[in-house]
Design a protein around this motif. Structure first.
Motif, PDB file in Angstrom:
ATOM      1  N   TYR A   1       0.707  -1.104   0.008  1.00  0.00           N
ATOM      2  CA  TYR A   1       0.150   0.005   0.061  1.00  0.00           C
ATOM      3  C   TYR A   1       0.846   1.263   0.036  1.00  0.00           C
ATOM      4  O   TYR A   1       1.842   1.567   0.952  1.00  0.00           O
ATOM      5  N   LEU A   2       0.950   2.125  -0.967  1.00  0.00           N
ATOM      6  CA  LEU A   2       2.232   2.805  -1.360  1.00  0.00           C
ATOM      7  C   LEU A   2       1.555   4.488  -1.219  1.00  0.00           C
ATOM      8  O   LEU A   2       0.592   4.711  -1.666  1.00  0.00           O
ATOM      9  N   PHE A   3       2.352   4.926  -0.628  1.00  0.00           N
ATOM     10  CA  PHE A   3       2.268   6.546  -0.431  1.00  0.00           C
ATOM     11  C   PHE A   3       3.160   7.456  -0.546  1.00  0.00           C
ATOM     12  O   PHE A   3       4.268   7.168  -0.615  1.00  0.00           O
ATOM     13  N   TRP A   4       2.749   8.763  -1.126  1.00  0.00           N
ATOM     14  CA  TRP A   4       3.958   9.934  -1.029  1.00  0.00           C
ATOM     15  C   TRP A   4       3.323  10.990  -0.291  1.00  0.00           C
ATOM     16  O   TRP A   4       2.112  11.364  -0.181  1.00  0.00           O
ATOM     17  N   TYR A   5       4.163  11.442   0.521  1.00  0.00           N
ATOM     18  CA  TYR A   5       3.898  12.631   1.409  1.00  0.00           C
ATOM     19  C   TYR A   5       4.862  13.687   1.246  1.00  0.00           C
ATOM     20  O   TYR A   5       6.017  13.494   0.596  1.00  0.00           O
ATOM     21  N   VAL A   6       4.288  14.664   1.507  1.00  0.00           N
ATOM     22  CA  VAL A   6       5.269  16.100   1.366  1.00  0.00           C
ATOM     23  C   VAL A   6       5.572  16.825   2.790  1.00  0.00           C
ATOM     24  O   VAL A   6       4.433  16.741   3.464  1.00  0.00           O
TER      25      VAL A   6
ATOM     26  N   ALA B   1       6.291   6.269   0.793  1.00  0.00           N
ATOM     27  CA  ALA B   1       6.216   4.822   1.910  1.00  0.00           C
ATOM     28  C   ALA B   1       5.540   3.711   1.619  1.00  0.00           C
ATOM     29  O   ALA B   1       4.560   4.164   0.756  1.00  0.00           O
ATOM     30  N   VAL B   2       5.683   2.834   2.196  1.00  0.00           N
ATOM     31  CA  VAL B   2       5.084   1.564   1.768  1.00  0.00           C
ATOM     32  C   VAL B   2       4.501   0.944   3.244  1.00  0.00           C
ATOM     33  O   VAL B   2       4.965   1.100   4.239  1.00  0.00           O
TER      34      VAL B   2
ATOM     35  N   ILE C   1       6.664   1.932   6.586  1.00  0.00           N
ATOM     36  CA  ILE C   1       8.168   2.239   6.334  1.00  0.00           C
ATOM     37  C   ILE C   1       8.410   3.390   5.225  1.00  0.00           C
ATOM     38  O   ILE C   1       7.785   3.666   4.115  1.00  0.00           O
ATOM     39  N   PHE C   2       8.993   4.441   5.715  1.00  0.00           N
ATOM     40  CA  PHE C   2       9.479   5.405   4.829  1.00  0.00           C
ATOM     41  C   PHE C   2      10.711   5.255   4.202  1.00  0.00           C
ATOM     42  O   PHE C   2      11.669   4.890   4.763  1.00  0.00           O
TER      43      PHE C   2
END
Lengths: 114, 116
Positions: free
Chosen positions: A32-37, A92-93, A103-104
């Motif tokens: 499950y994948l993310f992008w954060y700023v 992150a995943v 996990i970043f």
């Protein structure tokens, strides 16, 4: 081992130019994948996430990311950056279990030239 | 939408004292919250998993007696940095997830701790 790799520590692009931030992951379960700023002095803001379905996901602020399972990648893109996009970006995943940690990557700092 | 609130956003304390940081889920219940730490120019590091009604689970290398975590209710987790030292100065962020919106994880605004 579970890991997220952002190979570029710093990236500098000119305002108006296109952007691609790289992210590769290693994860045992369905990711499950993310992008954060993160802007200086502030917390994290979710740009977009991939859960399932269409592998090209649209996020806020004109960002998009493409999930490529064969390459274990989830690169972030924007066709034309603005000076306000200068920030730190984290890939992150996690898993689909809401109680699992995520996990970043180490982050990529984006610099914008006027 | 779901919001996670963290307080205080900035705190300065003297060496040897303790400081408490609160993390609240404002419109949802969170059985699990996470605490992260970020050193300058480095990535986020998971410190511990806070479980409502039970003891927190600490990551390897994190001193549980120094970083006390209490998850007293489904909407509140606290992190207490005890006997603070200057090297504890850092950016602390909490997160919580909700089953709404596809298990999206929400982060607090973060807390800047400076130990002088």
């Amino acid at each position: 081992a579970q890991s997220v790799t952002q190979p570029d520590i710093h990236i500098t692009v000119s305002e108006g130019a296109s952007l691609e931030l790289r992210c590769n992951y290693s994860y045992g379960a369905t990711p499950y994948l993310f992008w954060y700023v993160q802007s200086p002095g502030q917390g994290l803001q979710l740009l977009l996430k991939y859960f399932s379905g269409d592998t090209l996901v649209q996020g806020i602020k004109g960002f998009e990311a493409e999930f490529k399972r064969s390459q274990s990648s989830f690169n972030l893109r924007k066709p034309s950056v603005h000076w306000s996009d200068a920030a730190e970006y984290f890939c992150a995943v996690g898993s689909m279990n809401r109680d699992d940690k995520i996990i970043f990557g180490k982050g990529t700092r984006l610099h914008i030239l006027p | 939408g779901a919001v996670v609130s963290q307080h205080p956003s900035r705190v300065i304390c003297k060496s040897g004292t303790s400081v408490k940081i609160e993390c609240r889920s404002l419109d949802f219940q969170a059985t699990t919250m996470f605490w992260y730490r970020q050193f300058p120019k480095q990535s986020l590091m998971l410190m511990a998993t806070s479980n409502e009604g039970s003891k927190a689970t600490y990551e390897q290398g994190v001193e549980k007696d120094k970083f006390l975590i209490n998850h007293a209710s489904l909407t509140l987790s606290t992190l207490t940095v005890t006997s603070a030292h200057p090297e504890d100065s850092s950016f602390y962020i909490c997160s919580a997830s909700t089953s709404d919106s596809g298990n999206t994880i929400y982060f607090g605004e973060g807390s800047w701790l400076t130990v002088v």
